[in-house]
Write a protein that holds these residues in place. Structure first.
Motif, PDB file in Angstrom:
ATOM      1  N   ARG A 279      10.482 -14.939  19.647  1.00 53.73           N
ATOM      2  CA  ARG A 279      10.789 -15.994  18.670  1.00 53.73           C
ATOM      3  C   ARG A 279      11.451 -15.444  17.423  1.00 53.73           C
ATOM      4  NH1 ARG A 279       5.217 -19.129  18.009  1.00 53.73           N
ATOM      5  NH2 ARG A 279       4.444 -16.985  18.205  1.00 53.73           N
ATOM      6  N   LEU A 280      11.350 -14.122  17.216  1.00 52.37           N
ATOM      7  CA  LEU A 280      12.012 -13.501  16.071  1.00 52.37           C
ATOM      8  C   LEU A 280      13.531 -13.617  16.164  1.00 52.37           C
ATOM      9  CD1 LEU A 280      11.206 -11.957  13.482  1.00 52.37           C
ATOM     10  CD2 LEU A 280      11.445  -9.832  14.770  1.00 52.37           C
ATOM     11  N   ALA A 281      14.047 -13.882  17.364  1.00 46.94           N
ATOM     12  CA  ALA A 281      15.492 -14.019  17.549  1.00 46.94           C
ATOM     13  C   ALA A 281      16.079 -15.160  16.714  1.00 46.94           C
ATOM     14  CB  ALA A 281      15.806 -14.235  19.031  1.00 46.94           C
ATOM     15  N   SER A 282      15.246 -16.137  16.351  1.00 45.17           N
ATOM     16  CA  SER A 282      15.723 -17.266  15.544  1.00 45.17           C
ATOM     17  C   SER A 282      16.025 -16.862  14.110  1.00 45.17           C
ATOM     18  CB  SER A 282      14.681 -18.387  15.554  1.00 45.17           C
ATOM     19  OG  SER A 282      14.397 -18.827  16.863  1.00 45.17           O
ATOM     20  N   TYR A 283      15.581 -15.683  13.689  1.00 41.40           N
ATOM     21  CA  TYR A 283      15.700 -15.280  12.293  1.00 41.40           C
ATOM     22  C   TYR A 283      16.602 -14.072  12.092  1.00 41.40           C
ATOM     23  CZ  TYR A 283      11.557 -18.230  12.081  1.00 41.40           C
ATOM     24  OH  TYR A 283      10.674 -19.280  12.202  1.00 41.40           O
ATOM     25  N   ASN A 284      17.255 -13.579  13.151  1.00 41.82           N
ATOM     26  CA  ASN A 284      18.148 -12.435  12.975  1.00 41.82           C
ATOM     27  C   ASN A 284      19.252 -12.494  14.022  1.00 41.82           C
ATOM     28  OD1 ASN A 284      17.662 -10.078  15.216  1.00 41.82           O
ATOM     29  ND2 ASN A 284      15.785 -11.284  14.911  1.00 41.82           N
ATOM     30  N   SER A 285      20.284 -11.685  13.809  1.00 40.16           N
ATOM     31  CA  SER A 285      21.437 -11.687  14.717  1.00 40.16           C
ATOM     32  C   SER A 285      21.508 -10.416  15.552  1.00 40.16           C
ATOM     33  CB  SER A 285      22.733 -11.855  13.911  1.00 40.16           C
ATOM     34  OG  SER A 285      22.874 -10.811  12.958  1.00 40.16           O
ATOM     35  N   GLY A 286      20.381  -9.713  15.706  1.00 38.99           N
ATOM     36  CA  GLY A 286      20.358  -8.554  16.590  1.00 38.99           C
ATOM     37  C   GLY A 286      20.246  -7.234  15.851  1.00 38.99           C
ATOM     38  N   THR A 287      20.270  -6.164  16.619  1.00 37.10           N
ATOM     39  CA  THR A 287      20.101  -4.805  16.105  1.00 37.10           C
ATOM     40  C   THR A 287      21.283  -3.953  16.537  1.00 37.10           C
ATOM     41  OG1 THR A 287      17.687  -4.952  16.162  1.00 37.10           O
ATOM     42  CG2 THR A 287      18.644  -2.740  16.203  1.00 37.10           C
ATOM     43  N   HIS A 288      21.782  -3.117  15.614  1.00 40.91           N
ATOM     44  CA  HIS A 288      22.937  -2.258  15.881  1.00 40.91           C
ATOM     45  C   HIS A 288      22.530  -0.793  15.764  1.00 40.91           C
ATOM     46  CE1 HIS A 288      25.709  -5.742  15.542  1.00 40.91           C
ATOM     47  NE2 HIS A 288      24.892  -6.132  14.575  1.00 40.91           N
ATOM     48  N   GLU A 289      22.974   0.013  16.713  1.00 40.47           N
ATOM     49  CA  GLU A 289      22.819   1.464  16.639  1.00 40.47           C
ATOM     50  C   GLU A 289      24.192   2.114  16.818  1.00 40.47           C
ATOM     51  OE1 GLU A 289      18.265   2.351  18.263  1.00 40.47           O
ATOM     52  OE2 GLU A 289      20.006   3.069  19.403  1.00 40.47           O
ATOM     53  N   ILE A 290      24.549   2.969  15.875  1.00 38.20           N
ATOM     54  CA  ILE A 290      25.772   3.772  15.968  1.00 38.20           C
ATOM     55  C   ILE A 290      25.358   5.231  15.958  1.00 38.20           C
ATOM     56  CG2 ILE A 290      27.975   4.364  14.886  1.00 38.20           C
ATOM     57  CD1 ILE A 290      27.959   1.609  13.583  1.00 38.20           C
ATOM     58  N   PHE A 291      25.832   6.004  16.916  1.00 39.14           N
ATOM     59  CA  PHE A 291      25.412   7.405  16.976  1.00 39.14           C
ATOM     60  C   PHE A 291      26.577   8.311  17.350  1.00 39.14           C
ATOM     61  CE2 PHE A 291      24.520   5.281  20.965  1.00 39.14           C
ATOM     62  CZ  PHE A 291      24.943   6.151  21.952  1.00 39.14           C
ATOM     63  N   LEU A 292      26.483   9.540  16.857  1.00 41.91           N
ATOM     64  CA  LEU A 292      27.469  10.586  17.110  1.00 41.91           C
ATOM     65  C   LEU A 292      26.743  11.822  17.614  1.00 41.91           C
ATOM     66  CD1 LEU A 292      29.474  10.324  13.745  1.00 41.91           C
ATOM     67  CD2 LEU A 292      30.024   9.173  15.892  1.00 41.91           C
ATOM     68  N   LYS A 293      27.350  12.493  18.569  1.00 43.09           N
ATOM     69  CA  LYS A 293      26.788  13.737  19.091  1.00 43.09           C
ATOM     70  C   LYS A 293      27.889  14.777  19.176  1.00 43.09           C
ATOM     71  CE  LYS A 293      24.186  15.665  22.987  1.00 43.09           C
ATOM     72  NZ  LYS A 293      23.626  15.392  24.341  1.00 43.09           N
ATOM     73  N   TYR A 294      27.596  15.971  18.673  1.00 44.78           N
ATOM     74  CA  TYR A 294      28.586  17.048  18.715  1.00 44.78           C
ATOM     75  C   TYR A 294      27.920  18.298  19.267  1.00 44.78           C
ATOM     76  CZ  TYR A 294      32.651  19.825  17.470  1.00 44.78           C
ATOM     77  OH  TYR A 294      33.768  20.620  17.532  1.00 44.78           O
ATOM     78  N   ASP A 295      28.525  18.882  20.297  1.00 50.62           N
ATOM     79  CA  ASP A 295      28.000  20.089  20.933  1.00 50.62           C
ATOM     80  C   ASP A 295      28.865  21.278  20.561  1.00 50.62           C
ATOM     81  OD1 ASP A 295      25.842  18.924  22.440  1.00 50.62           O
ATOM     82  OD2 ASP A 295      27.354  18.013  23.734  1.00 50.62           O
ATOM     83  N   PHE A 296      28.206  22.308  20.038  1.00 50.37           N
ATOM     84  CA  PHE A 296      28.881  23.561  19.704  1.00 50.37           C
ATOM     85  C   PHE A 296      28.662  24.538  20.868  1.00 50.37           C
ATOM     86  CE2 PHE A 296      27.580  21.514  15.826  1.00 50.37           C
ATOM     87  CZ  PHE A 296      28.673  21.642  14.986  1.00 50.37           C
ATOM     88  N   PHE A 297      29.735  24.999  21.495  1.00 53.70           N
ATOM     89  CA  PHE A 297      29.630  25.929  22.613  1.00 53.70           C
ATOM     90  C   PHE A 297      30.189  27.290  22.212  1.00 53.70           C
ATOM     91  CE2 PHE A 297      30.328  21.732  24.678  1.00 53.70           C
ATOM     92  CZ  PHE A 297      29.115  21.631  25.321  1.00 53.70           C
ATOM     93  N   ASN A 298      29.568  28.343  22.748  1.00 52.68           N
ATOM     94  CA  ASN A 298      30.211  29.645  22.633  1.00 52.68           C
ATOM     95  C   ASN A 298      31.069  29.870  23.874  1.00 52.68           C
ATOM     96  OD1 ASN A 298      28.541  30.623  24.759  1.00 52.68           O
ATOM     97  ND2 ASN A 298      26.917  31.087  23.292  1.00 52.68           N
ATOM     98  N   ARG A 299      31.776  30.951  23.943  1.00 52.10           N
ATOM     99  CA  ARG A 299      32.733  31.134  25.038  1.00 52.10           C
ATOM    100  C   ARG A 299      32.037  31.343  26.381  1.00 52.10           C
ATOM    101  NH1 ARG A 299      35.132  37.264  24.347  1.00 52.10           N
ATOM    102  NH2 ARG A 299      33.138  38.327  23.967  1.00 52.10           N
ATOM    103  N   PHE A 300      30.738  31.710  26.339  1.00 49.23           N
ATOM    104  CA  PHE A 300      30.003  31.900  27.582  1.00 49.23           C
ATOM    105  C   PHE A 300      29.230  30.645  27.984  1.00 49.23           C
ATOM    106  CE2 PHE A 300      30.119  36.038  25.405  1.00 49.23           C
ATOM    107  CZ  PHE A 300      30.889  36.742  26.310  1.00 49.23           C
ATOM    108  N   GLY A 301      28.953  29.751  27.008  1.00 55.36           N
ATOM    109  CA  GLY A 301      28.070  28.633  27.297  1.00 55.36           C
ATOM    110  C   GLY A 301      28.778  27.332  27.588  1.00 55.36           C
TER     111      GLY A 301
END
Length: 309
Positions: A279-301
């Protein structure tokens, strides 16, 4: 506006009066150390993750969570280390937490590894009661604000995984600290909230549907005293090692969808949207998630095909 304040008041009374839960993320599978310390160092190289979750858009005082984390194996050893910072705001309260994760991994077979994890964390709580509508002026629980209330905690986890499957059990916070009870030493019953133990079970498997499409069903189950049982089920697809799309369902609470794009070998960006089914849906327009992921690799990995979890 009155209805929104009423809904928020009921929501806050549950959060503060009964049990404090850990910060909630729908896209937890992209930042698993948020629920299980044994995940630290399980990827090749160093992983940096940033997330912003804006929950229940349109509802006054709705939760907003920011998470920054990093983890990596230590010098190509069996040891993994992680660092997480979480800031969680809801209504008049703001809680900040910093956690250090440690894991040690054993080789179980040619394909499976088992990691043991430890988490050490510290929380700072601030509550500004002046932001609430107080109908009982004689309620001493709201007599003065809470400022930088510190509480330490520790957690544990197990995580078994291969290149295709994983299962994990964890308790990120083992201490049930009554760190919001301002008058505990003077015999007045004014308990606002108590840190409850959150138990997590996560599991998933990656199926190769064909050369270009991978399918990953996954679950997260959470149990905490004073709150409903939580079960998240999700189904994500990876196309051409670049584009991710999926749907999820939080039992009896919300449905969600996510999309993500592997912009480069290292950089991944994603977006998720939750739609309430209560019933909480009547009082809000939803939930937003924005995410970023960055992987640092070495030359062997550096890996040619990234693991899908």
């Amino acid at each position: 506006m009155k209805n929104r304040i009423l809904v928020l008041g009921l929501m806050l009374s549950v959060v503060f009066s009964f049990a404090q839960q850990d910060a909630q993320f729908t896209q937890y599978m992209h930042n698993t150390i948020s629920v299980n310390p044994a995940y630290a160092g399980s990827n090749v190289g160093t992983s940096l993750f940033l997330l912003n979750r804006s929950q229940w858009i349109g509802l006054d005082g709705a939760p907003v969570t920011v998470n920054v984390s990093m983890h990596a194996p230590l010098n190509n050893s069996n040891v993994g280390l992680g660092l997480s910072i979480i800031n969680d705001k809801i209504g008049p309260s703001e809680e900040s937490a910093i956690a250090i994760d440690f894991s040690y991994t054993l080789l179980m077979s040619e394909t499976y590894k088992l990691a043991f994890g430890l988490k050490a964390s510290g929380n700072l709580l601030n509550i500004d009661f002046n932001k609430l509508n107080q109908y009982n002026q004689n309620d001493y629980s709201f007599e003065s604000n809470i400022k930088n209330k510190f509480s330490p905690n520790v957690g544990v986890g197990l995580y078994m995984y291969s290149d295709k499957s994983y299962i994990g059990l964890s308790v990120p916070n083992l201490l049930e600290t009554k760190h919001f009870d301002k008058y505990a030493n003077v015999g007045v019953n004014s308990l606002i909230a108590q840190e409850r133990i959150n138990y997590y079970l996560i599991a998933g498997h990656v199926f190769d549907l064909n050369r270009d499409v991978k399918f990953k069903p996954a679950i997260l189950a959470k149990v905490v005293q004073g709150a409903p049982f939580q079960l998240d089920t999700s189904a994500n697809f990876l196309f051409h090692e670049k584009f991710t799309a999926g749907l999820a369902y939080r039992w009896d609470v919300a449905v969600s969808a996510m999309v993500g794009f592997q912009a480069s070998d290292s950089f991944f960006i994603g977006y998720g949207y939750d739609l309430e089914t209560t019933r909480l849906a009547s009082y809000n327009s939803g939930t937003h998630e924005i995410f970023l992921k960055y992987d640092f690799f070495n030359r062997f990995g550096k890996v040619v095909s990234p693991r899908f979890f």
